[in-house]
Write a protein that holds these residues in place. Structure first.
Motif, PDB file in Angstrom:
ATOM      1  N   LEU A  77       0.855  -1.187   0.000  1.00  0.00           N
ATOM      2  CA  LEU A  77       0.000   0.000   0.000  1.00  0.00           C
ATOM      3  C   LEU A  77       0.890   1.236   0.000  1.00  0.00           C
ATOM      4  CD1 LEU A  77      -2.530  -0.954   2.853  1.00  0.00           C
ATOM      5  CD2 LEU A  77      -2.892  -1.158   0.391  1.00  0.00           C
ATOM      6  N   THR A  78       0.392   2.299  -0.593  1.00  0.00           N
ATOM      7  CA  THR A  78       1.082   3.580  -0.425  1.00  0.00           C
ATOM      8  C   THR A  78       0.789   4.076   0.992  1.00  0.00           C
ATOM      9  OG1 THR A  78      -0.844   4.812  -1.133  1.00  0.00           O
ATOM     10  CG2 THR A  78       0.736   4.176  -2.868  1.00  0.00           C
ATOM     11  N   THR A  79       1.532   5.087   1.409  1.00  0.00           N
ATOM     12  CA  THR A  79       1.293   5.659   2.740  1.00  0.00           C
ATOM     13  C   THR A  79      -0.155   6.150   2.850  1.00  0.00           C
ATOM     14  OG1 THR A  79       3.588   6.252   3.068  1.00  0.00           O
ATOM     15  CG2 THR A  79       1.974   7.591   4.236  1.00  0.00           C
ATOM     16  N   LYS A  80      -0.628   6.809   1.772  1.00  0.00           N
ATOM     17  CA  LYS A  80      -2.000   7.340   1.801  1.00  0.00           C
ATOM     18  C   LYS A  80      -3.020   6.188   1.876  1.00  0.00           C
ATOM     19  CE  LYS A  80      -4.822  10.667  -0.632  1.00  0.00           C
ATOM     20  NZ  LYS A  80      -5.063  11.287  -1.920  1.00  0.00           N
ATOM     21  N   ALA A  81      -2.766   5.130   1.103  1.00  0.00           N
ATOM     22  CA  ALA A  81      -3.693   3.990   1.111  1.00  0.00           C
ATOM     23  C   ALA A  81      -3.682   3.290   2.473  1.00  0.00           C
ATOM     24  CB  ALA A  81      -3.334   3.009   0.001  1.00  0.00           C
ATOM     25  N   LEU A  82      -2.512   3.218   3.122  1.00  0.00           N
ATOM     26  CA  LEU A  82      -2.468   2.614   4.456  1.00  0.00           C
ATOM     27  C   LEU A  82      -3.270   3.465   5.440  1.00  0.00           C
ATOM     28  CD1 LEU A  82      -1.445   0.509   6.490  1.00  0.00           C
ATOM     29  CD2 LEU A  82       0.639   1.874   6.757  1.00  0.00           C
ATOM     30  N   ALA A  83      -3.137   4.784   5.312  1.00  0.00           N
ATOM     31  CA  ALA A  83      -3.900   5.679   6.194  1.00  0.00           C
ATOM     32  C   ALA A  83      -5.410   5.470   5.967  1.00  0.00           C
ATOM     33  CB  ALA A  83      -3.506   7.134   5.933  1.00  0.00           C
ATOM     34  N   GLN A  84      -5.817   5.358   4.690  1.00  0.00           N
ATOM     35  CA  GLN A  84      -7.242   5.165   4.397  1.00  0.00           C
ATOM     36  C   GLN A  84      -7.737   3.826   4.924  1.00  0.00           C
ATOM     37  OE1 GLN A  84      -6.952   5.798   0.174  1.00  0.00           O
ATOM     38  NE2 GLN A  84      -7.510   7.965   0.319  1.00  0.00           N
ATOM     39  N   GLN A  85      -6.875   2.802   4.807  1.00  0.00           N
ATOM     40  CA  GLN A  85      -7.248   1.474   5.307  1.00  0.00           C
ATOM     41  C   GLN A  85      -7.438   1.518   6.834  1.00  0.00           C
ATOM     42  OE1 GLN A  85      -7.697  -1.677   3.386  1.00  0.00           O
ATOM     43  NE2 GLN A  85      -8.738  -1.777   5.343  1.00  0.00           N
ATOM     44  N   SER A 143      -0.343  10.239  11.283  1.00  0.00           N
ATOM     45  CA  SER A 143      -0.061  11.669  11.072  1.00  0.00           C
ATOM     46  C   SER A 143      -0.780  12.192   9.825  1.00  0.00           C
ATOM     47  CB  SER A 143       1.452  11.936  11.012  1.00  0.00           C
ATOM     48  OG  SER A 143       1.989  11.530   9.778  1.00  0.00           O
ATOM     49  N   VAL A 144      -0.956  11.322   8.807  1.00  0.00           N
ATOM     50  CA  VAL A 144      -1.716  11.711   7.608  1.00  0.00           C
ATOM     51  C   VAL A 144      -3.167  12.001   8.011  1.00  0.00           C
ATOM     52  CG1 VAL A 144      -2.662  10.873   5.403  1.00  0.00           C
ATOM     53  CG2 VAL A 144      -0.264  10.413   5.995  1.00  0.00           C
ATOM     54  N   LEU A 145      -3.747  11.075   8.784  1.00  0.00           N
ATOM     55  CA  LEU A 145      -5.164  11.224   9.159  1.00  0.00           C
ATOM     56  C   LEU A 145      -5.371  12.417  10.093  1.00  0.00           C
ATOM     57  CD1 LEU A 145      -6.100   7.458   9.735  1.00  0.00           C
ATOM     58  CD2 LEU A 145      -6.654   8.884   7.756  1.00  0.00           C
ATOM     59  N   ALA A 146      -4.368  12.671  10.940  1.00  0.00           N
ATOM     60  CA  ALA A 146      -4.495  13.753  11.930  1.00  0.00           C
ATOM     61  C   ALA A 146      -4.073  15.111  11.362  1.00  0.00           C
ATOM     62  CB  ALA A 146      -3.640  13.415  13.156  1.00  0.00           C
ATOM     63  N   GLY A 147      -3.516  15.108  10.133  1.00  0.00           N
ATOM     64  CA  GLY A 147      -3.015  16.366   9.573  1.00  0.00           C
ATOM     65  C   GLY A 147      -1.782  16.865  10.308  1.00  0.00           C
ATOM     66  N   HIS A 148      -1.049  15.945  10.915  1.00  0.00           N
ATOM     67  CA  HIS A 148       0.164  16.293  11.664  1.00  0.00           C
ATOM     68  C   HIS A 148       1.316  16.501  10.667  1.00  0.00           C
ATOM     69  CE1 HIS A 148       3.681  15.606  14.249  1.00  0.00           C
ATOM     70  NE2 HIS A 148       2.884  15.894  15.287  1.00  0.00           N
ATOM     71  N   PRO A 149       2.186  17.497  10.895  1.00  0.00           N
ATOM     72  CA  PRO A 149       3.234  17.796   9.910  1.00  0.00           C
ATOM     73  C   PRO A 149       4.337  16.743   9.784  1.00  0.00           C
ATOM     74  CG  PRO A 149       3.418  19.238  11.829  1.00  0.00           C
ATOM     75  CD  PRO A 149       2.141  18.477  11.986  1.00  0.00           C
ATOM     76  N   TYR A 150       4.286  15.662  10.564  1.00  0.00           N
ATOM     77  CA  TYR A 150       5.321  14.620  10.410  1.00  0.00           C
ATOM     78  C   TYR A 150       5.383  14.124   8.970  1.00  0.00           C
ATOM     79  CZ  TYR A 150       7.818  10.187  10.974  1.00  0.00           C
ATOM     80  OH  TYR A 150       8.714   9.141  10.846  1.00  0.00           O
ATOM     81  N   HIS A 151       4.206  13.945   8.354  1.00  0.00           N
ATOM     82  CA  HIS A 151       4.197  13.457   6.958  1.00  0.00           C
ATOM     83  C   HIS A 151       4.016  14.625   6.001  1.00  0.00           C
ATOM     84  CE1 HIS A 151       3.725  10.881   3.525  1.00  0.00           C
ATOM     85  NE2 HIS A 151       2.615  11.529   3.213  1.00  0.00           N
ATOM     86  N   ARG A 152       4.907  14.735   5.044  1.00  0.00           N
ATOM     87  CA  ARG A 152       4.788  15.765   3.989  1.00  0.00           C
ATOM     88  C   ARG A 152       4.535  15.055   2.677  1.00  0.00           C
ATOM     89  NH1 ARG A 152       8.238  20.055   6.719  1.00  0.00           N
ATOM     90  NH2 ARG A 152       7.773  19.382   8.831  1.00  0.00           N
ATOM     91  N   GLU A 153       3.624  15.584   1.907  1.00  0.00           N
ATOM     92  CA  GLU A 153       3.321  15.013   0.574  1.00  0.00           C
ATOM     93  C   GLU A 153       4.523  15.163  -0.341  1.00  0.00           C
ATOM     94  OE1 GLU A 153       0.554  13.532  -0.886  1.00  0.00           O
ATOM     95  OE2 GLU A 153      -0.290  13.340   1.128  1.00  0.00           O
TER      96      GLU A 153
END
Ligand SMILES: C[S@@+](CC[C@H](N)C(=O)[O-])C[C@H]1O[C@@H](n2cnc3c(N)ncnc32)[C@H](O)[C@@H]1O
Length: 153
Positions: A77-85, A143-153
């Motif tokens: 999964l991509t990071t985004k797909a893992l977050a969605q899962q 961090s993706v789901l929470a909008g935390h700045p740890y993950h940058r697109e």
């Protein structure tokens, strides 16, 4: 959402415990991330070893948990797909239990009981590194789901 990692392997080197703990402590209180270490089995054959470890793994899965195996043959999964899962699992309101096998890998009984099989790479990784990588990737997904700045697109 309650997350549990069931990992075959104990008495890890200090650097593994330190790296894992570094990510584990970052999870917020509403996403507690617990580690259950299982002592590896030694038997006459790989099949027997995996079967004995399977008994311990299945007994360690929290009640009602969705079981996710870590497996090089699983889905990547991509990071985004893992977050969605993870978000979908959160909506199920069930705890999620991730499982990392030992030196011989996971028994078919554990694989058959899994709701999802996750691949972190096409390479066979040592279980110690899988533990650390998974902790980091789950924290990144949070961090993706929470909008935390740890993950940058
Ligand atoms: C040393 S590996 C075992 C390899 C074993 N021969 C097999 O066929 O699975 C130990 C554990 O690490 C995890 N693992 C190893 N590589 C992985 C990968 N690329 N993605 C996800 N998990 C992996 C699996 O849970 C595996 O059971």
């Amino acid at each position: 959402m309650k997350l549990t990692l069931i990992a075959v392997g104990h008495k890890m080197p200090g650097w593994v415990n330190e790296a894992f703990a570094e990510y584990q402590r970052r999870f917020p209180p509403d996403w507690p991330f617990a580690l259950k270490e299982l002592k590896p089995e030694t038997a006459d054959s790989a099949a027997q070893t995996k079967a004995r470890e399977a008994d311990k793994i299945l007994a360690a899965v929290p009640k009602d948990a969705l079981l996710v195996t870590l497996d090089e043959r699983g889905r990547d999964l991509t990071t985004k797909a893992l977050a969605q899962q993870l978000e979908r699992w959160q909506l199920d309101a069930r705890p999620v239990a991730f499982v990392i096998g030992g030196t011989e890998g996971l028994d078919e009984r554990v694989k058959a009981a899994a709701h999802f099989s996750l691949r972190l790479s096409s390479l066979t990784l040592p279980h110690m590194l899988v533990r650390v990588l998974l902790a980091e990737q789950l924290y990144r997904a949070w961090s993706v789901l929470a909008g935390h700045p740890y993950h940058r697109e």
